[in-house]
Design an enzyme around this catalytic site. Structure first.
Site, PDB file in Angstrom:
ATOM      1  N   HIS A 183     -18.572  40.194  16.617  1.00 14.52           N
ATOM      2  CA  HIS A 183     -17.610  39.116  16.773  1.00 14.52           C
ATOM      3  C   HIS A 183     -17.904  38.321  18.044  1.00 14.52           C
ATOM      4  CE1 HIS A 183     -16.042  42.520  19.082  1.00 14.52           C
ATOM      5  NE2 HIS A 183     -15.385  41.648  19.836  1.00 14.52           N
ATOM      6  N   ASP A 191     -10.409  38.430  27.842  1.00 13.19           N
ATOM      7  CA  ASP A 191     -11.788  37.949  27.721  1.00 13.19           C
ATOM      8  C   ASP A 191     -12.128  37.075  28.927  1.00 13.19           C
ATOM      9  OD1 ASP A 191     -11.858  39.231  25.332  1.00 13.19           O
ATOM     10  OD2 ASP A 191     -11.980  37.439  24.074  1.00 13.19           O
ATOM     11  N   GLU A 276     -11.877  44.699  15.553  1.00 11.88           N
ATOM     12  CA  GLU A 276     -10.838  45.441  14.847  1.00 11.88           C
ATOM     13  C   GLU A 276     -10.839  45.145  13.348  1.00 11.88           C
ATOM     14  OE1 GLU A 276      -7.740  45.289  18.644  1.00 11.88           O
ATOM     15  OE2 GLU A 276      -7.582  43.822  17.031  1.00 11.88           O
ATOM     16  N   LYS A 384     -11.954  50.678  14.650  1.00 17.57           N
ATOM     17  CA  LYS A 384     -10.735  50.367  15.397  1.00 17.57           C
ATOM     18  C   LYS A 384      -9.745  49.610  14.526  1.00 17.57           C
ATOM     19  CE  LYS A 384     -11.215  48.334  19.412  1.00 17.57           C
ATOM     20  NZ  LYS A 384     -11.135  47.400  20.573  1.00 17.57           N
ATOM     21  N   HIS A 389       2.578  45.415  16.356  1.00 20.23           N
ATOM     22  CA  HIS A 389       3.876  46.085  16.454  1.00 20.23           C
ATOM     23  C   HIS A 389       5.065  45.143  16.403  1.00 20.23           C
ATOM     24  CE1 HIS A 389       3.999  44.665  20.601  1.00 20.23           C
ATOM     25  NE2 HIS A 389       2.780  45.138  20.760  1.00 20.23           N
ATOM     26  N   THR A 431      -4.954  51.265  18.846  1.00 18.03           N
ATOM     27  CA  THR A 431      -4.588  50.670  20.132  1.00 18.03           C
ATOM     28  C   THR A 431      -3.093  50.823  20.411  1.00 18.03           C
ATOM     29  OG1 THR A 431      -4.156  48.499  19.140  1.00 18.03           O
ATOM     30  CG2 THR A 431      -6.404  48.948  19.851  1.00 18.03           C
ATOM     31  N   GLU A 472      -6.930  53.818  22.546  1.00 17.16           N
ATOM     32  CA  GLU A 472      -7.162  53.070  23.774  1.00 17.16           C
ATOM     33  C   GLU A 472      -5.903  52.266  24.079  1.00 17.16           C
ATOM     34  OE1 GLU A 472      -9.464  49.075  22.311  1.00 17.16           O
ATOM     35  OE2 GLU A 472     -10.575  50.955  22.132  1.00 17.16           O
ATOM     36  N   ASN A 473      -5.777  51.848  25.329  1.00 16.56           N
ATOM     37  CA  ASN A 473      -4.638  51.012  25.695  1.00 16.56           C
ATOM     38  C   ASN A 473      -4.909  49.566  25.298  1.00 16.56           C
ATOM     39  OD1 ASN A 473      -6.575  51.600  27.860  1.00 16.56           O
ATOM     40  ND2 ASN A 473      -5.453  50.104  29.081  1.00 16.56           N
ATOM     41  N   ALA A 474      -3.848  48.838  24.951  1.00 16.91           N
ATOM     42  CA  ALA A 474      -3.989  47.448  24.518  1.00 16.91           C
ATOM     43  C   ALA A 474      -4.014  46.487  25.690  1.00 16.91           C
ATOM     44  CB  ALA A 474      -2.840  47.077  23.571  1.00 16.91           C
ATOM     45  N   LEU A 475      -3.363  46.857  26.791  1.00 17.98           N
ATOM     46  CA  LEU A 475      -3.263  46.009  27.972  1.00 17.98           C
ATOM     47  C   LEU A 475      -3.650  46.823  29.202  1.00 17.98           C
ATOM     48  CD1 LEU A 475       0.163  44.296  27.223  1.00 17.98           C
ATOM     49  CD2 LEU A 475      -2.074  43.179  27.187  1.00 17.98           C
ATOM     50  N   ARG A 508      -9.708  48.656  31.428  1.00 15.56           N
ATOM     51  CA  ARG A 508     -11.141  48.556  31.482  1.00 15.56           C
ATOM     52  C   ARG A 508     -11.574  48.722  32.921  1.00 15.56           C
ATOM     53  NH1 ARG A 508     -14.332  45.812  28.127  1.00 15.56           N
ATOM     54  NH2 ARG A 508     -12.574  44.882  27.000  1.00 15.56           N
TER      55      ARG A 508
END
Length: 533
Positions: A183, A191, A276, A384, A389, A431, A472-475, A508
């Protein structure tokens, strides 16, 4: 229904009924009794919308830690009045000593390899990796960008920067999770670099824009290729899945020694936007803002042809159309005829369309992962799935539907995905395990979000078919509150089957993580994931 009651229902549920489905029914029974909040908020921030709360939470948590724990002998001045007003009573923390060992990986920066396939700022990276190794982090995750490696000519691959990076990781005795990233990078939350699709693919798209996902207004999304060309020879005489397979096979040959030495422990296969398995239904570049429901992304000529075939096979040619009353990117469910309670999503046509739309997603994963197993035989493979949510506490689950997850209140939309992953012996990486439902209610009550309910449903859908589950964490997460939530999901309390995450990947590596107060908290988290404290 309390969580403990849901666990108990595992022993009482009828055959064929999943625990995740029972949990959804419990949520629905109680959703109208849930907390009500007054007032409104301005919804102009970006994906998931909890960064503002997380910042506030982090500040409060730091004050708590420095005032009460005095970590490493460091203190920060705290205003006593503010402390009294904003610090809730501390609850006893769970002891994770002796719990199962869950490996912890850290994602490397998105731009660690530049567009010339060169390693960026090697000295600084090595220093950071040594620090991670010093606290027993198990390894790192890195994206291998299609747009860098096969940038100019089909089947001409430049892996040079990645080879140097992998050598450094091996020298430091760390492990590697590697993502096959098919992607575009840029335009999403977090990003900080721009990496487009390969130039030769972009050139094809200029003459045939239907290789991209397309919305109802005809806007193309160049973030990834539409699944409609998975088996269409439109990429210089190759299909999309053949292109992905050739890329993966080249990687496996090029880095054979790292597989044989056990340095590469997992390959995560990118299956859509952000890597994803989902449709690009909520692109910020097309004006989406949280908590908009998003839009269906099936208007390229290849997917519309697939829809026509499905309608013909069903015997209702007039169903070969899109929902006309599904709103726009920033609509709410109750504003639309399709997603409102009792709306067309649950009509005969609505069920047909959503079955087709979600099956295209499952089929894409099926096609690509079958070839990934050929390329990486004997290696752990993961896929992934994103945590959509918002609007989870409504009947239609509109944001999930536009993303391709057919998960309304009367259907378990993640069971078919789990079954597909089980077929290929692929692990599920999910996530948003750090998010708390109460936080979402406090900042954005109108979104009717429930990340905790979603995580519970998806993890159980995977565990019900006995596949590995990672997360993994989203934020970005730096505070103890977020880490404790991750730990709760990683090692569920009193699980009679002893289920736990197979691995956790932290998003990250950054200079912020390396700040002393943040890193002390992260080190503590790693120890608890490893079952040390």
């Amino acid at each position: 229904m309390a969580i403990s009651s849901i666990w108990f229902c595992d022993f009482l549920r009828p055959p064929g009924v999943t625990s995740s489905f029972l949990h959804k029914q419990a949520l629905l029974t109680s959703r109208r009794e849930s907390l009500r909040f007054e007032g409104s908020t301005n919804c102009n921030s970006s994906r998931f919308k909890c960064a503002r709360f997380r910042t506030s939470s982090m500040m409060t948590e730091r004050k708590e830690r420095n005032a009460e724990d005095a970590l490493d002998g460091e203190f920060v001045d705290v205003d006593d009045n503010m402390q009294a007003l904003h610090t809730p009573p501390k609850m006893p923390e769970r002891d994770f000593a002796g719990t199962p060992y869950v490996p912890v990986y850290v994602m490397l920066p998105l731009g660690v390899i530049n567009m010339n396939s060169e390693l960026v700022d090697q000295e600084s990276l090595v220093n950071q990796l040594r620090i991670l190794k010093s606290i027993n982090v198990d390894g790192v995750m890195v994206d291998c960008w299609w747009g860098i490696v096969e940038a100019h000519t089909p089947q001409v691959y430049n892996w040079s920067g990645y080879k140097r990076l992998f050598q450094i990781v091996r020298e430091l005795k760390l492990k590697l999770q590697v993502v096959m990233s098919f992607h575009e990078c840029g335009g999403n939350v977090g990003d900080d670099v721009y990496i487009p699709l390969p130039q030769w693919v972009i050139e094809i798209g200029q003459s045939n824009p239907d290789i991209y996902f397309t919305d109802r207004e005809g806007r193309r999304n160049t973030e990834c290729l539409t699944w409609g060309i998975d088996k269409e020879r439109v990429l210089r005489c190759r299909t999309a899945v053949e292109v992905y397979f050739d890329y993966m096979r080249s990687f496996r040959v090029e880095f054979d020694e790292f597989f044989e030495d056990g340095i590469i422990t997992e390959i995560e296969v990118g299956l859509g936007p952000c890597g994803e398995l989902r449709y690009p239904s909520y692109p910020a570049k097309h004006g989406w803002r949280y908590p908009g429901i998003g839009e269906f992304q099936c208007y390229d000529k290849y997917l519309m042809k697939s829809l026509s075939k499905a309608a013909e096979a069903r015997g209702h040619l007039f169903w070969a159309r899109d929902p006309e009353n599904a709103g726009s990117y920033n609509s709410t469910p109750h504003e639309t005829g399709f997603f409102r309670d009792g709306g067309d999503y649950d009509s005969y046509y609505g069920r047909f369309f959503l079955n087709w739309y979600s099956q295209v997603l499952v089929d894409h994963g099926d096609h690509v992962l079958a070839l990934a197993n050929l390329a990486f035989e004997g290696t752990c493979i993961a896929a992934k799935v994103s945590g959509i949510h918002w609007w989870y506490k409504t009947a239609s689950h509109a944001a999930e539907l536009t993303s391709g997850f057919y998960n309304p209140s009367n259907r378990d939309g993640y069971a078919p995905i789990a079954a597909m992953l089980k077929k290929h012996r692929v692990a599920l990486n999910f996530t948003c395990v750090e998010l708390r439902t109460l936080d979402q209610h406090e900042d954005f009550p109108e979104a009717l979000a429930d990340p905790e309910g979603l995580v519970w449903q998806v993890l159980n859908a995977a565990w019900d078919v006995s596949i590995l589950v990672a997360s993994e964490n989203a934020l970005p997460c730096y505070d103890r509150e977020g880490y404790n939530k991750i730990l709760e999901n990683a090692k569920p309390r009193n699980d009679p089957d002893g289920r736990h995450l197979s691995a956790f990947t932290y998003l990250r590596l950054s200079s912020v993580l390396m700040e002393r107060h943040n890193f002390v908290e992260f080190e503590r988290f790693v120890k608890r994931m490893h079952g040390k404290v």
